[in-house]
Design a protein around this motif. Structure first.
Motif, PDB file in Angstrom:
ATOM      1  N   TYR A   1      33.910  -4.877 -23.442  1.00  0.00           N
ATOM      2  CA  TYR A   1      32.953  -5.868 -22.931  1.00  0.00           C
ATOM      3  C   TYR A   1      32.372  -6.589 -24.103  1.00  0.00           C
ATOM      4  O   TYR A   1      31.893  -7.939 -23.402  1.00  0.00           O
ATOM      5  N   ASP A   2      32.161  -5.784 -25.012  1.00  0.00           N
ATOM      6  CA  ASP A   2      31.778  -6.708 -26.183  1.00  0.00           C
ATOM      7  C   ASP A   2      29.795  -7.199 -25.469  1.00  0.00           C
ATOM      8  O   ASP A   2      29.793  -7.970 -25.588  1.00  0.00           O
ATOM      9  N   VAL A   3      29.659  -5.637 -24.861  1.00  0.00           N
ATOM     10  CA  VAL A   3      28.339  -5.808 -24.537  1.00  0.00           C
ATOM     11  C   VAL A   3      27.013  -5.099 -25.412  1.00  0.00           C
ATOM     12  O   VAL A   3      27.376  -4.316 -26.345  1.00  0.00           O
ATOM     13  N   GLU A   4      26.531  -5.805 -25.266  1.00  0.00           N
ATOM     14  CA  GLU A   4      24.316  -5.366 -25.917  1.00  0.00           C
ATOM     15  C   GLU A   4      24.588  -3.156 -25.022  1.00  0.00           C
ATOM     16  O   GLU A   4      23.701  -3.443 -24.790  1.00  0.00           O
ATOM     17  N   VAL A   5      24.642  -3.030 -25.386  1.00  0.00           N
ATOM     18  CA  VAL A   5      24.719  -1.245 -25.103  1.00  0.00           C
ATOM     19  C   VAL A   5      24.941  -0.272 -26.271  1.00  0.00           C
ATOM     20  O   VAL A   5      25.936  -0.153 -26.830  1.00  0.00           O
ATOM     21  N   VAL A   6      24.195  -0.129 -26.186  1.00  0.00           N
ATOM     22  CA  VAL A   6      23.992   1.218 -27.566  1.00  0.00           C
ATOM     23  C   VAL A   6      23.990   2.476 -27.242  1.00  0.00           C
ATOM     24  O   VAL A   6      22.746   3.010 -25.894  1.00  0.00           O
ATOM     25  N   LEU A   7      24.949   3.202 -27.177  1.00  0.00           N
ATOM     26  CA  LEU A   7      24.785   4.732 -27.061  1.00  0.00           C
ATOM     27  C   LEU A   7      23.589   5.380 -28.336  1.00  0.00           C
ATOM     28  O   LEU A   7      24.204   6.273 -29.250  1.00  0.00           O
ATOM     29  N   ALA A   8      22.626   5.775 -27.786  1.00  0.00           N
ATOM     30  CA  ALA A   8      21.733   6.262 -28.842  1.00  0.00           C
ATOM     31  C   ALA A   8      21.924   7.699 -28.675  1.00  0.00           C
ATOM     32  O   ALA A   8      20.515   8.142 -29.658  1.00  0.00           O
ATOM     33  N   GLY A   9      22.731   8.573 -28.472  1.00  0.00           N
ATOM     34  CA  GLY A   9      22.754  10.047 -28.953  1.00  0.00           C
ATOM     35  C   GLY A   9      22.158  10.528 -28.109  1.00  0.00           C
ATOM     36  O   GLY A   9      21.176  10.225 -27.594  1.00  0.00           O
ATOM     37  N   GLY A  10      21.949  12.216 -28.247  1.00  0.00           N
ATOM     38  CA  GLY A  10      21.694  12.820 -28.179  1.00  0.00           C
ATOM     39  C   GLY A  10      20.214  13.879 -28.444  1.00  0.00           C
ATOM     40  O   GLY A  10      20.070  13.647 -30.242  1.00  0.00           O
ATOM     41  N   ASN A  11      20.345  14.705 -27.895  1.00  0.00           N
ATOM     42  CA  ASN A  11      19.023  15.489 -28.991  1.00  0.00           C
ATOM     43  C   ASN A  11      18.006  15.013 -29.627  1.00  0.00           C
ATOM     44  O   ASN A  11      18.313  15.069 -30.930  1.00  0.00           O
ATOM     45  N   LYS A  12      17.463  14.174 -28.901  1.00  0.00           N
ATOM     46  CA  LYS A  12      15.757  13.835 -29.467  1.00  0.00           C
ATOM     47  C   LYS A  12      14.662  14.378 -29.789  1.00  0.00           C
ATOM     48  O   LYS A  12      14.891  15.622 -28.668  1.00  0.00           O
ATOM     49  N   PRO A  13      14.333  14.610 -30.725  1.00  0.00           N
ATOM     50  CA  PRO A  13      13.367  15.444 -30.782  1.00  0.00           C
ATOM     51  C   PRO A  13      12.360  15.264 -29.679  1.00  0.00           C
ATOM     52  O   PRO A  13      11.773  14.550 -28.760  1.00  0.00           O
ATOM     53  N   ASP A  14      11.094  16.123 -28.993  1.00  0.00           N
ATOM     54  CA  ASP A  14      10.613  16.064 -28.124  1.00  0.00           C
ATOM     55  C   ASP A  14       9.528  14.663 -28.303  1.00  0.00           C
ATOM     56  O   ASP A  14       9.575  14.022 -26.980  1.00  0.00           O
ATOM     57  N   PHE A  15       8.863  14.706 -29.045  1.00  0.00           N
ATOM     58  CA  PHE A  15       7.674  13.843 -29.713  1.00  0.00           C
ATOM     59  C   PHE A  15       8.959  12.020 -29.152  1.00  0.00           C
ATOM     60  O   PHE A  15       7.896  11.318 -29.160  1.00  0.00           O
ATOM     61  N   GLU A  16       9.738  11.990 -29.505  1.00  0.00           N
ATOM     62  CA  GLU A  16      10.332  11.020 -29.715  1.00  0.00           C
ATOM     63  C   GLU A  16      10.631  10.420 -28.438  1.00  0.00           C
ATOM     64  O   GLU A  16      11.083   9.388 -27.809  1.00  0.00           O
ATOM     65  N   ILE A  17      10.992  10.878 -27.143  1.00  0.00           N
ATOM     66  CA  ILE A  17      11.377  10.779 -25.851  1.00  0.00           C
ATOM     67  C   ILE A  17      10.135   9.745 -25.336  1.00  0.00           C
ATOM     68  O   ILE A  17      10.534   8.623 -24.840  1.00  0.00           O
ATOM     69  N   PRO A  18       9.355   9.940 -25.151  1.00  0.00           N
ATOM     70  CA  PRO A  18       8.082   8.821 -24.878  1.00  0.00           C
ATOM     71  C   PRO A  18       7.564   8.384 -25.575  1.00  0.00           C
ATOM     72  O   PRO A  18       7.940   6.284 -24.834  1.00  0.00           O
ATOM     73  N   LEU A  19       8.310   7.584 -27.226  1.00  0.00           N
ATOM     74  CA  LEU A  19       7.659   6.143 -27.433  1.00  0.00           C
ATOM     75  C   LEU A  19       9.629   5.419 -26.883  1.00  0.00           C
ATOM     76  O   LEU A  19       9.226   3.998 -26.506  1.00  0.00           O
ATOM     77  N   TRP A  20      10.264   6.267 -26.899  1.00  0.00           N
ATOM     78  CA  TRP A  20      12.037   5.510 -26.411  1.00  0.00           C
ATOM     79  C   TRP A  20      11.505   4.691 -24.920  1.00  0.00           C
ATOM     80  O   TRP A  20      11.556   3.339 -24.953  1.00  0.00           O
ATOM     81  N   ILE A  21      11.279   5.771 -24.250  1.00  0.00           N
ATOM     82  CA  ILE A  21      10.314   4.805 -22.546  1.00  0.00           C
ATOM     83  C   ILE A  21       9.591   4.293 -22.621  1.00  0.00           C
ATOM     84  O   ILE A  21       9.569   3.198 -21.676  1.00  0.00           O
ATOM     85  N   ASN A  22       8.476   3.810 -23.928  1.00  0.00           N
ATOM     86  CA  ASN A  22       7.335   3.041 -23.454  1.00  0.00           C
ATOM     87  C   ASN A  22       7.625   1.719 -24.203  1.00  0.00           C
ATOM     88  O   ASN A  22       7.243   0.930 -24.022  1.00  0.00           O
ATOM     89  N   ALA A  23       8.845   2.266 -25.865  1.00  0.00           N
ATOM     90  CA  ALA A  23       9.974   0.941 -26.089  1.00  0.00           C
ATOM     91  C   ALA A  23      10.511   0.167 -25.337  1.00  0.00           C
ATOM     92  O   ALA A  23      10.930  -1.469 -24.964  1.00  0.00           O
ATOM     93  N   SER A  24      10.550   0.491 -23.671  1.00  0.00           N
ATOM     94  CA  SER A  24      11.546  -0.199 -22.807  1.00  0.00           C
ATOM     95  C   SER A  24      10.399  -0.973 -22.084  1.00  0.00           C
ATOM     96  O   SER A  24       9.180  -1.197 -21.975  1.00  0.00           O
ATOM     97  N   ASP A  25      11.208  -2.461 -21.379  1.00  0.00           N
ATOM     98  CA  ASP A  25      10.764  -3.415 -20.653  1.00  0.00           C
ATOM     99  C   ASP A  25      10.777  -2.751 -18.937  1.00  0.00           C
ATOM    100  O   ASP A  25       9.590  -2.658 -17.854  1.00  0.00           O
ATOM    101  N   ILE A  26      12.031  -2.353 -18.747  1.00  0.00           N
ATOM    102  CA  ILE A  26      12.322  -1.420 -17.397  1.00  0.00           C
ATOM    103  C   ILE A  26      12.839  -0.114 -17.606  1.00  0.00           C
ATOM    104  O   ILE A  26      14.384   0.263 -18.506  1.00  0.00           O
ATOM    105  N   PHE A  27      12.893   1.068 -17.117  1.00  0.00           N
ATOM    106  CA  PHE A  27      13.305   2.382 -17.081  1.00  0.00           C
ATOM    107  C   PHE A  27      14.301   2.296 -16.111  1.00  0.00           C
ATOM    108  O   PHE A  27      14.379   1.705 -14.954  1.00  0.00           O
TER     109      PHE A  27
END
Length: 360
Positions: free
Chosen positions: A241-267
């Motif tokens: 599709y050539d769209v702006e979707v990023v597979l950002a990987g898993g196994n993020k450290p616990d402290f990173e998950i709330p940062l990702w959520i807060n970085a969003s406009d919509i979850f």
């Protein structure tokens, strides 16, 4: 102080059941009113083979009625999911009732009704009769109360207790600062989803929806956080599709998950099936609007359009329209945060403790 024997996976492992146990046993309501004894089953190492886990689980089941914790506890709280997890944990239910223990069976996961539906006659007999044994069954949403009642066809006491979140970790944080931490462009509208890269999470339909939206606007960026068997298939779909979707990987450290959520406009959570997804409560705890599907316990929580938007699962056109609507909406983030506070792990633990007290 009541002694409760909790049977379930090691809290250090990934997964919804482990997450529930980890957060539940460390809550103040639980620690001050109950003495929890954890009888661990399941994997010890994340990449452990199924054969090794099966051997260990068999040994643990044999050891179970001879353990000191078994005899010193007044009530047994057994956590299970579907398929092999259920058959394994049914042995703990049977052994506990053989010795006249009070038993709570706590059913997690998104596919128990499908597990039962796909089972053969003898398997259904085992499932149904196992469900009749415990003194109480806990499920994670109201829809599962009716589904389990349909299976057991009796007046068995079944209660709904949702999952929760830790408000000391999942709380509002400035969006732009969060984006600086995780590396998201500030001039884009960011949608974040978190979940295993498996069919039931519906990522395929999210990518389809983004492709539809790419013909209407060019400022949408989607991050999919997680690992799973569909990683390469989803990446091929994104590339085609050539769209702006990023597979950002898993196994993020616990402290990173709330940062990702807060970085969003919509979850966003485009699942085809769910139990009562913990990540939904975590997103609400960060004050983020939730865009999801009408599956499992999600409609029990997203009860009005001030909290988010729900669509039918597997419908990329509806999902695309909902994303546009969500991005154009002025969300009251404080209202979302305040609503989420009823689902803190402390409040969920309070509900569970009341159930314990009713049985002891």
């Amino acid at each position: 102080m009541a002694k409760i024997l909790m049977v379930g996976p090691t809290p250090s492992q990934n997964g919804g059941v482990s997450n529930f146990i980890k957060n539940f046993i460390k809550s103040d309501n639980f620690e001050t009113k109950c003495n929890v004894l954890l009888y661990k089953n399941g994997k010890i190492e994340q990449n452990e083979s199924i054969f090794k886990t099966l051997i260990r689980d068999t040994i643990r089941i044999i050891q179970y009625p001879f353990s000191k914790d078994f005899w010193s506890s007044g009530l047994v709280h057994i956590h299970t999911a579907s398929y092999l997890s259920f058959y394994k944990n049914s042995m703990y239910v049977i052994i506990s009732k053989m010795f006249n223990k009070k038993v709570i069976l706590h059913i997690h996961g998104a596919e128990f009704h499908l597990f039962y539906k796909k089972s053969k006659f003898l398997e259904r007999y085992i499932i149904r009769n196992t469900l009749l044994l415990p003194d109480m069954i806990i499920v994670t949403s109201y829809i599962w109360v009716s589904r389990i009642k349909d299976i057991v066809n009796s007046d068995k006491k079944i209660l709904s207790v949702p999952n929760g979140f830790d408000p000391t970790i999942f709380r509002p944080f400035p969006r732009d600062k969060a984006r600086d931490r995780v590396g998201i462009l500030k001039n884009k509208k960011a949608l974040i989803t978190i979940g295993h890269l498996e069919n039931y999470k519906g990522h395929k339909y999210l990518i389809d929806a983004v492709n539809i939206l790419s013909k209407k606007r060019n400022d949408i960026l989607v991050y999919i956080i997680g690992e799973g068997s569909l990683r390469y298939e989803l990446q091929n779909q994104i590339d085609s599709y050539d769209v702006e979707v990023v597979l950002a990987g898993g196994n993020k450290p616990d402290f990173e998950i709330p940062l990702w959520i807060n970085a969003s406009d919509i979850f966003i959570l485009p699942s085809l099936a769910e139990g009562n997804p913990t990540v939904m409560f975590e997103a609400l705890g960060c004050g983020k609007p939730f865009l999801g599907t009408r599956v499992g316990g999600v409609p029990d929580v997203i009860i009005d359009n001030r909290l988010g938007i729900l669509v039918e699962p597997g419908d990329p056109e509806a999902l695309a329209q909902a994303i546009l609507q969500a991005l154009e909406c002025e969300w009251d983030h404080e209202y979302i945060w305040e609503y989420a506070q009823q689902f803190t792990w402390e409040n969920i633990a309070k509900e569970i403790v009341k159930i314990y007290q009713s049985l002891l």
